[in-house]
Design a protein around this motif. Structure first.
Motif, mmCIF file in Angstrom:
data_model
loop_
_atom_site.group_PDB
_atom_site.id
_atom_site.type_symbol
_atom_site.label_atom_id
_atom_site.label_comp_id
_atom_site.label_asym_id
_atom_site.label_seq_id
_atom_site.Cartn_x
_atom_site.Cartn_y
_atom_site.Cartn_z
ATOM 1 N N MET A 1 0.823 -1.194 0.000
ATOM 2 C CA MET A 1 0.000 0.000 0.000
ATOM 3 C C MET A 1 0.864 1.253 0.000
ATOM 4 O O MET A 1 0.625 2.192 -0.759
ATOM 5 C CB MET A 1 -0.919 0.015 1.218
ATOM 6 C CG MET A 1 -1.810 1.251 1.262
ATOM 7 S SD MET A 1 -2.594 1.545 2.827
ATOM 8 C CE MET A 1 -1.222 1.920 3.880
ATOM 9 N N PHE A 2 1.897 1.286 0.862
ATOM 10 C CA PHE A 2 2.757 2.463 0.925
ATOM 11 C C PHE A 2 3.538 2.656 -0.374
ATOM 12 O O PHE A 2 3.738 3.790 -0.827
ATOM 13 C CB PHE A 2 3.702 2.389 2.126
ATOM 14 C CG PHE A 2 3.028 2.687 3.436
ATOM 15 C CD1 PHE A 2 2.348 3.880 3.626
ATOM 16 C CD2 PHE A 2 3.061 1.770 4.473
ATOM 17 C CE1 PHE A 2 1.731 4.167 4.824
ATOM 18 C CE2 PHE A 2 2.435 2.045 5.678
ATOM 19 C CZ PHE A 2 1.760 3.238 5.859
ATOM 20 N N ASP A 3 3.977 1.562 -0.999
ATOM 21 C CA ASP A 3 4.673 1.672 -2.289
ATOM 22 C C ASP A 3 3.761 2.278 -3.341
ATOM 23 O O ASP A 3 4.149 3.188 -4.080
ATOM 24 C CB ASP A 3 5.174 0.295 -2.752
ATOM 25 C CG ASP A 3 6.342 -0.215 -1.927
ATOM 26 O OD1 ASP A 3 6.957 0.602 -1.209
ATOM 27 O OD2 ASP A 3 6.635 -1.429 -2.010
ATOM 28 N N LYS A 4 2.538 1.764 -3.394
ATOM 29 C CA LYS A 4 1.592 2.275 -4.394
ATOM 30 C C LYS A 4 1.180 3.705 -4.090
ATOM 31 O O LYS A 4 1.009 4.516 -5.004
ATOM 32 C CB LYS A 4 0.386 1.352 -4.486
ATOM 33 C CG LYS A 4 0.751 0.022 -5.130
ATOM 34 C CD LYS A 4 -0.391 -0.931 -5.202
ATOM 35 C CE LYS A 4 0.092 -2.226 -5.874
ATOM 36 N NZ LYS A 4 -0.938 -3.223 -5.936
ATOM 37 N N MET A 5 1.049 4.025 -2.822
ATOM 38 C CA MET A 5 0.715 5.394 -2.444
ATOM 39 C C MET A 5 1.870 6.329 -2.798
ATOM 40 O O MET A 5 1.650 7.457 -3.249
ATOM 41 C CB MET A 5 0.416 5.459 -0.944
ATOM 42 C CG MET A 5 -0.197 6.766 -0.535
ATOM 43 S SD MET A 5 -1.721 7.017 -1.406
ATOM 44 C CE MET A 5 -2.801 7.216 -0.057
ATOM 45 N N ALA A 6 3.106 5.860 -2.594
ATOM 46 C CA ALA A 6 4.278 6.671 -2.948
ATOM 47 C C ALA A 6 4.310 6.924 -4.452
ATOM 48 O O ALA A 6 4.594 8.043 -4.892
ATOM 49 C CB ALA A 6 5.555 5.975 -2.489
ATOM 50 N N VAL A 7 4.006 5.898 -5.244
ATOM 51 C CA VAL A 7 3.983 6.072 -6.703
ATOM 52 C C VAL A 7 2.900 7.073 -7.077
ATOM 53 O O VAL A 7 3.112 7.958 -7.914
ATOM 54 C CB VAL A 7 3.754 4.708 -7.398
ATOM 55 C CG1 VAL A 7 3.446 4.887 -8.870
ATOM 56 C CG2 VAL A 7 4.966 3.815 -7.220
ATOM 57 N N PHE A 8 1.720 6.947 -6.453
ATOM 58 C CA PHE A 8 0.615 7.862 -6.730
ATOM 59 C C PHE A 8 0.999 9.296 -6.380
ATOM 60 O O PHE A 8 0.824 10.209 -7.185
ATOM 61 C CB PHE A 8 -0.629 7.435 -5.937
ATOM 62 C CG PHE A 8 -1.730 8.439 -5.971
ATOM 63 C CD1 PHE A 8 -2.505 8.595 -7.105
ATOM 64 C CD2 PHE A 8 -1.996 9.242 -4.864
ATOM 65 C CE1 PHE A 8 -3.529 9.521 -7.137
ATOM 66 C CE2 PHE A 8 -3.012 10.184 -4.894
ATOM 67 C CZ PHE A 8 -3.783 10.322 -6.036
ATOM 68 N N LEU A 9 1.536 9.507 -5.178
ATOM 69 C CA LEU A 9 1.913 10.852 -4.754
ATOM 70 C C LEU A 9 3.038 11.411 -5.612
ATOM 71 O O LEU A 9 3.063 12.597 -5.926
ATOM 72 C CB LEU A 9 2.305 10.855 -3.279
ATOM 73 C CG LEU A 9 1.159 10.614 -2.296
ATOM 74 C CD1 LEU A 9 1.693 10.519 -0.880
ATOM 75 C CD2 LEU A 9 0.116 11.705 -2.405
ATOM 76 N N GLN A 10 3.983 10.537 -5.986
ATOM 77 C CA GLN A 10 5.071 10.980 -6.863
ATOM 78 C C GLN A 10 4.514 11.466 -8.197
ATOM 79 O O GLN A 10 4.939 12.492 -8.729
ATOM 80 C CB GLN A 10 6.066 9.833 -7.084
ATOM 81 C CG GLN A 10 7.302 10.244 -7.845
ATOM 82 C CD GLN A 10 8.177 11.179 -7.051
ATOM 83 O OE1 GLN A 10 8.253 11.115 -5.845
ATOM 84 N NE2 GLN A 10 8.842 12.079 -7.734
ATOM 85 N N GLY A 11 3.536 10.738 -8.729
ATOM 86 C CA GLY A 11 2.898 11.145 -9.982
ATOM 87 C C GLY A 11 2.164 12.466 -9.834
ATOM 88 O O GLY A 11 2.246 13.340 -10.713
ATOM 89 N N GLU A 12 1.456 12.629 -8.727
ATOM 90 C CA GLU A 12 0.745 13.885 -8.491
ATOM 91 C C GLU A 12 1.721 15.050 -8.374
ATOM 92 O O GLU A 12 1.511 16.111 -8.960
ATOM 93 C CB GLU A 12 -0.092 13.782 -7.207
ATOM 94 C CG GLU A 12 -1.329 12.930 -7.338
ATOM 95 C CD GLU A 12 -2.373 13.548 -8.230
ATOM 96 O OE1 GLU A 12 -2.639 14.758 -8.107
ATOM 97 O OE2 GLU A 12 -2.905 12.810 -9.084
ATOM 98 N N LEU A 13 2.791 14.849 -7.623
ATOM 99 C CA LEU A 13 3.775 15.915 -7.449
ATOM 100 C C LEU A 13 4.509 16.217 -8.750
ATOM 101 O O LEU A 13 4.799 17.375 -9.052
ATOM 102 C CB LEU A 13 4.773 15.538 -6.352
ATOM 103 C CG LEU A 13 4.196 15.494 -4.933
ATOM 104 C CD1 LEU A 13 5.246 14.994 -3.959
ATOM 105 C CD2 LEU A 13 3.683 16.856 -4.519
ATOM 106 N N THR A 14 4.785 15.186 -9.517
ATOM 107 C CA THR A 14 5.442 15.397 -10.813
ATOM 108 C C THR A 14 4.535 16.216 -11.728
ATOM 109 O O THR A 14 4.997 17.153 -12.391
ATOM 110 C CB THR A 14 5.780 14.043 -11.469
ATOM 111 O OG1 THR A 14 6.632 13.310 -10.590
ATOM 112 C CG2 THR A 14 6.470 14.235 -12.807
ATOM 113 N N GLY A 15 3.251 15.874 -11.745
ATOM 114 C CA GLY A 15 2.301 16.632 -12.566
ATOM 115 C C GLY A 15 2.224 18.085 -12.137
ATOM 116 O O GLY A 15 2.217 19.001 -12.968
ATOM 117 N N THR A 16 2.187 18.317 -10.837
ATOM 118 C CA THR A 16 2.135 19.680 -10.315
ATOM 119 C C THR A 16 3.415 20.438 -10.664
ATOM 120 O O THR A 16 3.359 21.602 -11.075
ATOM 121 C CB THR A 16 1.929 19.662 -8.792
ATOM 122 O OG1 THR A 16 0.745 18.921 -8.498
ATOM 123 C CG2 THR A 16 1.799 21.058 -8.232
#
Length: 178
Positions: A80-95
């Motif tokens: 869960m934390f790995d997938k959440m990290a990937v999700f947050l990384q994608g959001e931050l990259t987009g921003t």
């Protein structure tokens, strides 16, 4: 807000992990198939054990206490934390990309305004030069206006003189005929 449709299916697939019997987990690099206990043969090879069948005689789909296995919470949390990290990384990259684009647009706009400022300064300078040249030509333009007025008055005098000479000629012809 509850997830629906594809989001719910994606969340379900993330949270599901096939049940693994604790005796199957091994720390070594064995070639066991996951979810099935194994046995070691006489020659040292790992042989998968036959799957256990339910011992309940009333319903073939009911699991027994031996088969019901709790999923490993540590693995699920890590996943869960790995997938959440990937999700947050994608959001931050987009921003970050959005901000980078905005920064580039601001730089280009600033450059465009600098060019427009330079153009307006050049236009102002040229307008001042034209005003100075016009001011230096003003006495000559005034003289041209005076000459034009004098030419107009001379033209009027010439018309009057022409009219008078025609009258005189008519009188002369009249007197000559007599």
């Amino acid at each position: 807000m509850a997830a629906t449709g594809e989001e719910a299916a994606a969340m379900d697939s993330i949270s599901r992990v096939p049940p693994v019997h604790p005796t199957v987990l091994s720390l070594g690099g064995s070639s066991e198939s996951r979810g099935e206990p194994s046995e070691t043969a006489a020659d040292g090879q790992v042989v998968p054990a036959a799957p256990k069948k339910p011992t309940s005689s009333s319903d073939g789909g009911v699991e027994t206490a031996e088969e019901a296995v709790e999923p490993d919470i540590n693995e699920l949390c890590t996943d869960m934390f790995d997938k959440m990290a990937v999700f947050l990384q994608g959001e931050l990259t987009g921003t970050c990309e959005d901000y980078r684009l905005l920064e580039n647009m601001n730089k280009l706009t600033s450059l465009k305004y600098m060019e427009m400022k330079d153009i307006s300064i050049n236009i102002s300078r040229n307008l001042q030069d034209l005003n100075l040249k016009y001011a230096s030509l003003q006495p000559y333009l005034d003289q041209i206006n005076q000459i034009e007025e004098q030419v107009s008055s001379l033209e009027q005098a010439a018309y009057k003189l022409d009219t008078y000479s025609k009258k005189l000629e008519a009188k002369f012809k009249k007197l000559e005929k007599r």
